[in-house]
Enzyme design. Structure first.
Site, PDB file in Angstrom:
ATOM      1  N   ASP A 129      76.150  14.646 101.466  1.00 36.24           N
ATOM      2  CA  ASP A 129      75.063  13.760 102.567  1.00 36.24           C
ATOM      3  C   ASP A 129      74.180  14.416 102.840  1.00 36.24           C
ATOM      4  O   ASP A 129      73.614  15.739 102.392  1.00 36.24           O
ATOM      5  CB  ASP A 129      75.130  12.291 103.491  1.00 36.24           C
ATOM      6  CG  ASP A 129      75.822  13.463 104.438  1.00 36.24           C
ATOM      7  OD1 ASP A 129      75.927  14.216 104.985  1.00 36.24           O
ATOM      8  OD2 ASP A 129      76.818  12.735 105.571  1.00 36.24           O
ATOM      9  N   SER A 155      79.719  15.964 113.975  1.00 34.13           N
ATOM     10  CA  SER A 155      80.559  15.349 113.329  1.00 34.13           C
ATOM     11  C   SER A 155      80.934  16.469 111.984  1.00 34.13           C
ATOM     12  O   SER A 155      81.615  15.651 110.619  1.00 34.13           O
ATOM     13  CB  SER A 155      78.677  14.547 112.437  1.00 34.13           C
ATOM     14  OG  SER A 155      78.471  16.119 111.649  1.00 34.13           O
ATOM     15  N   HIS A 183      75.751  16.960 105.659  1.00 35.76           N
ATOM     16  CA  HIS A 183      77.115  17.467 105.628  1.00 35.76           C
ATOM     17  C   HIS A 183      77.456  18.114 104.423  1.00 35.76           C
ATOM     18  O   HIS A 183      77.712  17.284 103.309  1.00 35.76           O
ATOM     19  CB  HIS A 183      77.976  16.500 105.556  1.00 35.76           C
ATOM     20  CG  HIS A 183      77.851  15.518 107.264  1.00 35.76           C
ATOM     21  ND1 HIS A 183      76.588  14.719 107.419  1.00 35.76           N
ATOM     22  CD2 HIS A 183      78.039  16.379 108.863  1.00 35.76           C
ATOM     23  CE1 HIS A 183      76.407  14.141 108.371  1.00 35.76           C
ATOM     24  NE2 HIS A 183      77.529  15.014 109.513  1.00 35.76           N
TER      25      HIS A 183
END
Length: 361
Positions: free
Chosen positions: A326, A34, A329
């Site tokens: 978050d 991600s 990340h």
């Protein structure tokens, strides 16, 4: 990239504005999780690992979510900009039924196979279809290679690939998985587990090499124990045990890369020490333009880290001074800072060369 990540629109907006810098390489082929996913998971119907809602993309052009786990651009975007290229589009967007214009030239221009939640190990993600594990990402690349070979022929393709950059950003989810699984910890010591990670990654890197890759940008994992999701469980401090596993994996990764290079002709690589960079930002945030190194910008509860970034989350007013977007990340600002060091970093951050030197090699 680079610090933390984890799992967790059907309409995808692909960022494709080209940097003002001259194009430096033919293409970038991206593999990972991600930290560099630019929308592949939006095409995985059953996946819950999607950044397809507000507040994701709040600082992206058009302020729309794109599948990036960020408030804006991520490391894949900034690497492309540095190289004078558009961001490599998601592989699944190029082969989807909705894309009637898919063709080989799209593959020749670069492709991203990265998928949120992906691990070096196959794990259970492939079964539940929540992400594309690294093995499957490389499988997809071999299909791309076959199609490009048919289109331009082997000699031309090999020349193209030998000058292109293969970026590999993965490993954090494996360590997150180990930290959260009593079963894995019973079966493997931390050293055994990270050694197995490095060996499994070597197998996939060798497959890429066998299919034409020669120039590699490979990142280590960051100080994962300093992610907001761990801090909130540890009186806001970093979890040293998780950071220890991160360090041990990075050491094994660097040893593996040296060995792998010695076993194959023509491999050139740049290793990025994500851990050291993250640690520097945390220890000296003001020197890099940051103020908050603990709190997530988007979330709920203490440190904004009691829950993922969801539409009802609290959003910090200044995304530029936060390292973390978050629970896992980095913010767009942090990703930009990482890539500056990937591209032009000193030997404190990159070895044996940085990306600029990799391009010129």
């Amino acid at each position: 990239m680079l610090g933390c990540l984890y799992v967790f629109v059907i309409s995808v907006v692909i960022f494709s504005s080209v940097s003002s810098e001259a194009q430096m390489v033919p293409a970038v082929y991206v593999f990972g999780d991600s930290l560099v996913d630019v929308g592949n998971n939006n095409y995985l119907t059953l996946s819950i690992a999607k950044a397809n809602h507000r507040h994701y993309g709040v600082d992206f052009p058009n302020q729309k979510p794109t599948g990036r786990f960020s408030n804006g651009k991520n490391a894949a975007d900034f690497i492309a900009e540095k190289l004078g290229l558009p961001t490599s589009p998601p592989y699944l967007s190029l082969v989807s039924k909705a894309n009637k214009n898919s063709n080989t030239s799209s593959f020749m221009d670069g492709v991203s196979f990265a998928s949120a939640g992906a691990e070096i190990f196959d794990g259970t993600d492939e079964h539940y279809r929540q992400s594309i594990p690294l093995t499957k990402q490389v499988d997809y690349y071999t299909l791309v290679h076959e199609q490009m070979t048919r289109e331009v022929g082997t000699p031309a393709l090999q020349k193209h690939l030998s000058r292109s950059i293969f970026a590999v950003v993965i490993g954090s989810n494996d360590i997150f998985g180990y930290s959260g699984s009593s079963d894995l910890r019973k079966k493997n010591t931390p050293q055994q587990y990270v050694d197995s990670m490095a060996f499994s990654l070597k197998v996939q890197l060798q497959r890429l090499y066998d299919y034409g890759a020669r120039k590699f940008e490979i990142t280590g994992v960051g100080a994962l124990g300093c992610c907001p999701t761990f801090r909130v469980k540890n009186n806001t401090e970093c979890v040293t045990e998780v950071n220890y596993w991160s360090v041990k994996y990075n050491q094994g990764l660097q040893s593996m890369l040296k060995e792998w290079q010695s076993e194959n002709g023509g491999i050139i690589y740049s290793y990025f020490d994500t851990y050291t960079v993250i640690n520097d930002l945390i220890q000296n945030p003001a020197s890099y333009g940051f103020a908050d190194v603990k709190e997530a910008c988007c979330g709920l509860g203490e440190l904004n880290a009691k829950a993922p970034c969801v539409p009802v989350s609290k959003l910090c007013p200044n995304r530029q001074d936060h390292i973390f977007w978050d629970q896992f990340h980095p913010t767009e600002a942090a990703s930009r800072s990482f890539v500056e060091r990937i591209f032009d970093g000193s030997s404190s951050y990159t070895s044996p060369i940085n990306m600029r030197q990799l391009v010129a090699a």
